[in-house]
Design a protein around this motif. Structure first.
Motif, PDB file in Angstrom:
ATOM      1  N   LEU A 136      53.810  47.694  54.132  1.00 37.22           N
ATOM      2  CA  LEU A 136      54.277  48.222  52.857  1.00 37.22           C
ATOM      3  C   LEU A 136      53.415  49.417  52.493  1.00 37.22           C
ATOM      4  O   LEU A 136      52.200  49.396  52.710  1.00 37.22           O
ATOM      5  CB  LEU A 136      54.177  47.178  51.740  1.00 37.22           C
ATOM      6  N   SER A 137      54.031  50.449  51.930  1.00 35.20           N
ATOM      7  CA  SER A 137      53.259  51.581  51.431  1.00 35.20           C
ATOM      8  C   SER A 137      52.588  51.179  50.124  1.00 35.20           C
ATOM      9  O   SER A 137      52.971  50.173  49.493  1.00 35.20           O
ATOM     10  CB  SER A 137      54.179  52.775  51.182  1.00 35.20           C
ATOM     11  N   PRO A 138      51.586  51.938  49.685  1.00 38.40           N
ATOM     12  CA  PRO A 138      50.972  51.625  48.393  1.00 38.40           C
ATOM     13  C   PRO A 138      51.978  51.581  47.245  1.00 38.40           C
ATOM     14  O   PRO A 138      51.903  50.697  46.384  1.00 38.40           O
ATOM     15  CB  PRO A 138      49.957  52.760  48.216  1.00 38.40           C
ATOM     16  N   VAL A 139      52.926  52.516  47.226  1.00 35.96           N
ATOM     17  CA  VAL A 139      53.926  52.523  46.146  1.00 35.96           C
ATOM     18  C   VAL A 139      54.797  51.273  46.220  1.00 35.96           C
ATOM     19  O   VAL A 139      55.070  50.630  45.194  1.00 35.96           O
ATOM     20  CB  VAL A 139      54.797  53.798  46.215  1.00 35.96           C
ATOM     21  N   ARG A 176      56.233  46.087  43.866  1.00 34.64           N
ATOM     22  CA  ARG A 176      56.474  44.650  44.049  1.00 34.64           C
ATOM     23  C   ARG A 176      55.669  43.835  43.046  1.00 34.64           C
ATOM     24  O   ARG A 176      56.075  42.752  42.637  1.00 34.64           O
ATOM     25  CB  ARG A 176      56.092  44.218  45.459  1.00 34.64           C
ATOM     26  N   LEU A 177      54.514  44.364  42.676  1.00 36.67           N
ATOM     27  CA  LEU A 177      53.656  43.665  41.720  1.00 36.67           C
ATOM     28  C   LEU A 177      54.062  43.949  40.277  1.00 36.67           C
ATOM     29  O   LEU A 177      53.425  43.458  39.350  1.00 36.67           O
ATOM     30  CB  LEU A 177      52.195  44.072  41.940  1.00 36.67           C
ATOM     31  N   THR A 205      45.050  51.137  45.317  1.00 36.40           N
ATOM     32  CA  THR A 205      45.564  50.904  46.667  1.00 36.40           C
ATOM     33  C   THR A 205      45.230  52.051  47.612  1.00 36.40           C
ATOM     34  O   THR A 205      45.130  53.206  47.210  1.00 36.40           O
ATOM     35  CB  THR A 205      47.099  50.722  46.651  1.00 36.40           C
ATOM     36  N   LEU A 206      45.075  51.690  48.893  1.00 38.67           N
ATOM     37  CA  LEU A 206      44.861  52.643  49.978  1.00 38.67           C
ATOM     38  C   LEU A 206      45.715  52.219  51.160  1.00 38.67           C
ATOM     39  O   LEU A 206      45.916  51.022  51.380  1.00 38.67           O
ATOM     40  CB  LEU A 206      43.388  52.639  50.428  1.00 38.67           C
ATOM     41  N   GLU A 207      46.181  53.162  51.935  1.00 41.49           N
ATOM     42  CA  GLU A 207      46.953  52.844  53.132  1.00 41.49           C
ATOM     43  C   GLU A 207      46.075  53.030  54.359  1.00 41.49           C
ATOM     44  O   GLU A 207      45.471  54.090  54.549  1.00 41.49           O
ATOM     45  CB  GLU A 207      48.196  53.732  53.231  1.00 41.49           C
ATOM     46  N   MET A 208      45.987  51.979  55.199  1.00 42.86           N
ATOM     47  CA  MET A 208      45.138  52.020  56.381  1.00 42.86           C
ATOM     48  C   MET A 208      45.818  51.316  57.551  1.00 42.86           C
ATOM     49  O   MET A 208      46.142  50.124  57.465  1.00 42.86           O
ATOM     50  CB  MET A 208      43.797  51.304  56.108  1.00 42.86           C
ATOM     51  N   PHE A 211      42.692  56.934  45.693  1.00 43.54           N
ATOM     52  CA  PHE A 211      43.526  55.749  45.541  1.00 43.54           C
ATOM     53  C   PHE A 211      44.832  56.102  44.842  1.00 43.54           C
ATOM     54  O   PHE A 211      44.919  57.103  44.129  1.00 43.54           O
ATOM     55  CB  PHE A 211      42.803  54.696  44.688  1.00 43.54           C
ATOM     56  N   LEU A 212      45.832  55.247  45.020  1.00 42.26           N
ATOM     57  CA  LEU A 212      46.972  55.209  44.127  1.00 42.26           C
ATOM     58  C   LEU A 212      46.815  53.945  43.302  1.00 42.26           C
ATOM     59  O   LEU A 212      46.633  52.847  43.859  1.00 42.26           O
ATOM     60  CB  LEU A 212      48.298  55.171  44.893  1.00 42.26           C
TER      61      LEU A 212
END
Length: 235
Positions: free
Chosen positions: A51-54, A59-60, A95-98, A227-228
């Motif tokens: 899942l991407s950060p967005v 979802r949350l 959030t971060l994408e890794m 971060f996002l």
């Protein structure tokens, strides 16, 4: 994403040397988490796959228009505004994408790990690892997949696991030193050896376990990234 959920891509059962260090020693690279204020007191670090950060934030329950860039310092400031508001339903998530995963950070809060509804929404058709830290209560490790709690355990009692498949991670738990066969009849009144090198290492070992599932380490260098972030409401 559909079908059988796998635990990571490259995990293995046998401890193997990596750059001359055995896998069971790799928890030492996460020792900074036990000493770094924002994580050592009350925090929740989660990892969601594919899942991407967005996507993870929405979802949350975050509003797309409310998602914004933030430094780690700004993440702390916005979190404190939530804390100061005394609204226990609202928290701030960075959030971060890794490497095909999104890392979600909550400071002085632990809503994803302790809120079953949030955890189930986040893990639909994917997998989530979540580590809760609360030195005033308990620390625990959660693994969820396809909207189901697969395994959960308190870091001080990894022998007492719950979930639909509580033994799913036991081989990896052994490799990082979280003993899934801990003797529940151990006399807790025995004197504690303060010189025991394993004393208090459960928290960093949980991040070593997360690394075995995700394939990458949660490092202090990540905190220098952008971060996002967004506000979420747990109800």
């Amino acid at each position: 994403m559909s079908g059988t959920i796998l635990v990571g891509d490259d995990w293995h059962h046998d401890a193997q040397p990596i750059n001359g260090v055995t896998v069971t020693d790799l928890h030492e690279e996460f020792g900074w988490l036990s000493e770094f204020g924002p994580f050592s007191d009350v925090s929740c670090v989660s990892f969601v796959r594919s899942l991407s950060p967005v996507e993870a934030l929405t979802r949350l329950g975050a509003e797309v228009g409310g998602i914004e860039e933030a430094t780690f310092e700004e993440l702390q400031e916005r979190t404190m505004k939530c804390v100061d508001s005394n609204d226990m339903r609202t928290s701030y998530v960075g959030t971060l994408e890794m490497d095909g995963w999104t890392v979600l950070i909550q400071l002085w809060w632990a809503s994803i790990a302790v809120d079953r509804h949030l955890l189930m929404r986040l893990s639909q058709a994917t997998e989530v690892v979540s580590i809760n830290r609360n030195i005033h209560a308990s620390d625990f490790f959660v693994y969820a997949a396809d909207g189901e709690l697969v395994t959960w355990f308190d870091l001080l009692g990894p022998d007492a696991r719950a979930g639909s498949d509580p033994d799913r991670l036991v081989d990896m738990m052994r490799e990082v030193g979280l003993d899934p066969d801990l003797d529940p009849d151990l006399d807790l009144d025995l004197d504690v050896d303060v010189d025991d090198p394993d004393l208090g290492t459960e928290f960093p070992r949980s991040f070593a376990l997360a690394r075995k599932i995700t394939g990458f380490p949660f490092s202090q260098d990540m905190l220098d990234m952008r971060f996002l972030g967004a506000m979420i409401n747990s109800r």
